[in-house]
Design a protein around this motif. Structure first.
Motif, PDB file in Angstrom:
ATOM      1  N   UNK A 115       0.826  -1.211   0.000  1.00 40.44           N
ATOM      2  CA  UNK A 115       0.000   0.000   0.000  1.00 40.44           C
ATOM      3  C   UNK A 115       0.858   1.257   0.000  1.00 40.44           C
ATOM      4  N   UNK A 116       1.927   1.232   0.797  1.00 40.09           N
ATOM      5  CA  UNK A 116       2.825   2.391   0.853  1.00 40.09           C
ATOM      6  C   UNK A 116       3.526   2.592  -0.486  1.00 40.09           C
ATOM      7  N   UNK A 117       3.983   1.489  -1.078  1.00 40.47           N
ATOM      8  CA  UNK A 117       4.616   1.565  -2.398  1.00 40.47           C
ATOM      9  C   UNK A 117       3.604   2.064  -3.428  1.00 40.47           C
ATOM     10  N   UNK A 118       2.392   1.527  -3.371  1.00 45.88           N
ATOM     11  CA  UNK A 118       1.358   1.907  -4.340  1.00 45.88           C
ATOM     12  C   UNK A 118       1.056   3.400  -4.272  1.00 45.88           C
ATOM     13  N   UNK A 119       0.914   3.928  -3.051  1.00 50.01           N
ATOM     14  CA  UNK A 119       0.632   5.350  -2.917  1.00 50.01           C
ATOM     15  C   UNK A 119       1.747   6.218  -3.462  1.00 50.01           C
ATOM     16  N   UNK A 120       3.004   5.849  -3.186  1.00 52.56           N
ATOM     17  CA  UNK A 120       4.134   6.633  -3.677  1.00 52.56           C
ATOM     18  C   UNK A 120       4.292   6.561  -5.182  1.00 52.56           C
ATOM     19  N   UNK A 121       4.129   5.352  -5.747  1.00 52.12           N
ATOM     20  CA  UNK A 121       4.265   5.194  -7.196  1.00 52.12           C
ATOM     21  C   UNK A 121       3.130   5.904  -7.922  1.00 52.12           C
ATOM     22  N   UNK A 122       1.912   5.794  -7.377  1.00 54.69           N
ATOM     23  CA  UNK A 122       0.762   6.441  -8.019  1.00 54.69           C
ATOM     24  C   UNK A 122       0.913   7.956  -8.074  1.00 54.69           C
ATOM     25  N   UNK A 123       1.587   8.526  -7.098  1.00 56.98           N
ATOM     26  CA  UNK A 123       1.811   9.972  -7.105  1.00 56.98           C
ATOM     27  C   UNK A 123       2.669  10.393  -8.292  1.00 56.98           C
ATOM     28  N   UNK A 124       3.513   9.483  -8.754  1.00 53.80           N
ATOM     29  CA  UNK A 124       4.425   9.793  -9.854  1.00 53.80           C
ATOM     30  C   UNK A 124       3.866   9.389 -11.222  1.00 53.80           C
ATOM     31  N   UNK A 125       3.216   8.210 -11.298  1.00 59.30           N
ATOM     32  CA  UNK A 125       2.807   7.724 -12.625  1.00 59.30           C
ATOM     33  C   UNK A 125       1.308   7.483 -12.750  1.00 59.30           C
ATOM     34  N   UNK A 126       0.524   7.827 -11.740  1.00 61.43           N
ATOM     35  CA  UNK A 126      -0.937   7.677 -11.695  1.00 61.43           C
ATOM     36  C   UNK A 126      -1.336   6.286 -11.199  1.00 61.43           C
ATOM     37  N   UNK A 127      -2.536   6.211 -10.641  1.00 63.50           N
ATOM     38  CA  UNK A 127      -3.038   4.954 -10.086  1.00 63.50           C
ATOM     39  C   UNK A 127      -3.202   3.869 -11.157  1.00 63.50           C
ATOM     40  N   UNK A 128      -3.812   4.166 -12.326  1.00 63.23           N
ATOM     41  CA  UNK A 128      -3.961   3.117 -13.343  1.00 63.23           C
ATOM     42  C   UNK A 128      -2.637   2.519 -13.805  1.00 63.23           C
ATOM     43  N   UNK A 129      -1.637   3.360 -14.031  1.00 62.61           N
ATOM     44  CA  UNK A 129      -0.341   2.854 -14.470  1.00 62.61           C
ATOM     45  C   UNK A 129       0.335   2.029 -13.378  1.00 62.61           C
ATOM     46  N   UNK A 130       0.133   2.423 -12.134  1.00 62.90           N
ATOM     47  CA  UNK A 130       0.665   1.645 -11.010  1.00 62.90           C
ATOM     48  C   UNK A 130       0.073   0.247 -10.996  1.00 62.90           C
ATOM     49  N   UNK A 131      -1.231   0.145 -11.207  1.00 59.02           N
ATOM     50  CA  UNK A 131      -1.873  -1.160 -11.217  1.00 59.02           C
ATOM     51  C   UNK A 131      -1.422  -2.007 -12.406  1.00 59.02           C
ATOM     52  N   UNK A 132      -1.090  -1.377 -13.521  1.00 56.52           N
ATOM     53  CA  UNK A 132      -0.548  -2.115 -14.666  1.00 56.52           C
ATOM     54  C   UNK A 132       0.763  -2.797 -14.292  1.00 56.52           C
ATOM     55  N   UNK A 133       1.650  -2.040 -13.649  1.00 59.87           N
ATOM     56  CA  UNK A 133       2.930  -2.594 -13.215  1.00 59.87           C
ATOM     57  C   UNK A 133       2.716  -3.719 -12.203  1.00 59.87           C
ATOM     58  N   UNK A 134       1.840  -3.486 -11.243  1.00 63.18           N
ATOM     59  CA  UNK A 134       1.595  -4.487 -10.203  1.00 63.18           C
ATOM     60  C   UNK A 134       0.986  -5.760 -10.794  1.00 63.18           C
ATOM     61  N   UNK A 135       0.043  -5.607 -11.726  1.00 62.80           N
ATOM     62  CA  UNK A 135      -0.556  -6.771 -12.363  1.00 62.80           C
ATOM     63  C   UNK A 135       0.473  -7.599 -13.115  1.00 62.80           C
ATOM     64  N   UNK A 136       1.400  -6.928 -13.784  1.00 62.13           N
ATOM     65  CA  UNK A 136       2.445  -7.636 -14.514  1.00 62.13           C
ATOM     66  C   UNK A 136       3.340  -8.425 -13.559  1.00 62.13           C
ATOM     67  N   UNK A 137       3.653  -7.849 -12.403  1.00 59.32           N
ATOM     68  CA  UNK A 137       4.491  -8.545 -11.428  1.00 59.32           C
ATOM     69  C   UNK A 137       3.790  -9.786 -10.873  1.00 59.32           C
TER      70      UNK A 137
END
Length: 438
Positions: free
Chosen positions: A386-408
């Protein structure tokens, strides 16, 4: 020969282990204590989901901050990472029945405290958001004791034979509450505000506490507490890491927790900013995932043996990862709802299968401690994500963050299928040939 047979019970096989008759699907309900447990838990969990959604909504409404949503998710779950082992130690050395009553009572007190602060107007700006986060942290501390004790307490209610069914039905009520809770919360927030959700959650704990007090539990044999909590932790961790199927399933569960479940953190963002909706939109999306989770749990409840668990874990994890990738790019409400249904089905199926696999292999004297490892991996890792998600989303947006997470998650799932399931299949085949030759 016995060891080979034990290996074969957990791999993929032509026998799916599922039956569709009602007596099989709900066989754990024949136990009076479990019926009381289910009734109380269902009421309480509806309140818990109401509070969780209302907290997320209130924080985002007050701050419009994806980072604070991540901090909230981190604070509510991080105690599990550091304290679940202590909860497992308590569960293996002290009365589990009393332990669950104590944790549920503490959660009720915290819910009423949050309701009082909200209804009296103490939570109205960004500082109030931090009050919500602090209370979420305290609830997380209580859960760090509650989860391993409650999971190990299941066997005292139903016995080992009906334990897999009890695990699945317990997952189903959690998922059922996930359907009802957010929907009720959405309308409650709209009509009476977030404080009403928190107050109703406090009341819901009364049901589970009464149900627990009505149970007749045989006194379990508990070891005198002669070993240190640290040594106790090491014993549970050593068992989990030395057993190949358990270790592998826990690794994949960790990937799911770290990356795959973080879509829930962004529900307010999707509801307001991506889909241009409101609190009802968030409620519908969360309920859609809950419906999928409920059906996944009920489907798994039909299982009558442990065969095929490894293949089932890998398949559901892969399905959930693909669903998450589709959701990350979706812009239409109906598509988001459908995909979240699939993700919910897959995630609960995977977690129920992992729980069953572990509990089918762990000795009773280590049950709470090994379930503490399970709780740490499943719930303790989520706050870091959750902490990583919030920080990454601030930089690349929530949808793009979920794309990266889904790929992992997809990569982890494929590794599990290729290296774990195939290895178990080979060893099963070799064991069968060796048995035939003898």
């Amino acid at each position: 020969m016995a060891a080979s047979k034990q290996w074969r019970t957990i791999i993929a096989s032509p026998s799916t282990g599922f039956r569709n008759d009602r007596s099989t699907r709900f066989r754990a309900m024949q136990h009076r204590n479990f019926r009381l447990f289910i009734a109380g838990q269902l009421t309480s969990l509806v309140g818990t989901w109401m509070q969780n959604m209302a907290q997320q909504w209130l924080i985002y409404r007050l701050t419009r901050s994806a980072v604070l949503l991540g901090v909230f998710g981190f604070a509510s779950q991080v105690p599990m990472l550091f304290l679940a082992w202590l909860g497992g130690y308590v569960g293996d050395h002290y009365n589990r029945h009393r332990g669950v009553i104590a944790t549920q009572t503490a959660s009720m007190v915290l819910a009423f405290a949050l309701a009082a602060l909200t209804l009296t107007g103490q939570i109205r700006d960004w500082r109030g958001a931090w009050v919500i986060i602090v209370i979420a942290f305290l609830v997380g501390v209580v859960n760090a004791f509650d989860v391993p004790i409650r999971q190990a307490f299941l066997v005292q209610m139903v016995g080992r034979e009906d334990l897999p069914n009890a695990i699945a039905l317990n997952s189903s009520i959690f998922s059922g509450a996930r359907v009802v809770g957010p929907a009720i919360a959405a309308f409650t927030v709209r009509w009476v505000g977030e404080g009403g959700c928190f107050f109703l959650n406090g009341l819901s704990f009364v049901a589970v506490i009464v149900a627990l007090l009505m149970m007749k539990i045989e006194r379990a044999q508990t070891k005198p507490s002669q070993e240190s909590p640290l040594k106790s932790l090491v014993q549970g961790f050593h068992f989990a890491m030395s057993d190949f199927p358990v270790r592998s399933a826990l690794f994949l569960l960790g990937v799911l927790s770290l990356f795959g479940l973080q879509y829930a953190v962004f529900m307010p963002i999707y509801a307001l900013d991506v889909l241009k909706g409101n609190v009802l939109t968030q409620g519908y999306l969360m309920s859609s995932a809950g419906v999928g989770a409920l059906l996944g749990a009920l489907h798994f409840a039909a299982r009558t043996n442990y065969r095929g668990l490894a293949r089932w874990i890998g398949a559901t994890s892969t399905t959930g990862a693909i669903g998450l990738l589709i959701f990350s790019g979706a812009k239409l409400f109906w598509l988001c709802a459908v995909v979240l249904f699939v993700v919910g089905f897959a995630a609960v199926s995977q977690t129920a299968a992992t729980n069953t696999l572990i509990q089918s292999r762990v000795p009773d004297q280590l049950r709470s401690r090994v379930m503490a490892v399970y709780a740490t991996v499943f719930m303790g890792v989520q706050p870091i994500g959750a902490l990583i998600a919030g920080g990454v989303a601030k930089r690349i947006s929530a949808p793009h963050t979920l794309t990266v997470f889904g790929a992992l998650v997809l990569v982890g799932s494929l590794v599990f299928l290729l290296r774990v399931v195939m290895r178990l299949a080979r060893e099963s085949t070799e064991a069968t040939k060796a048995a035939a030759s003898n």
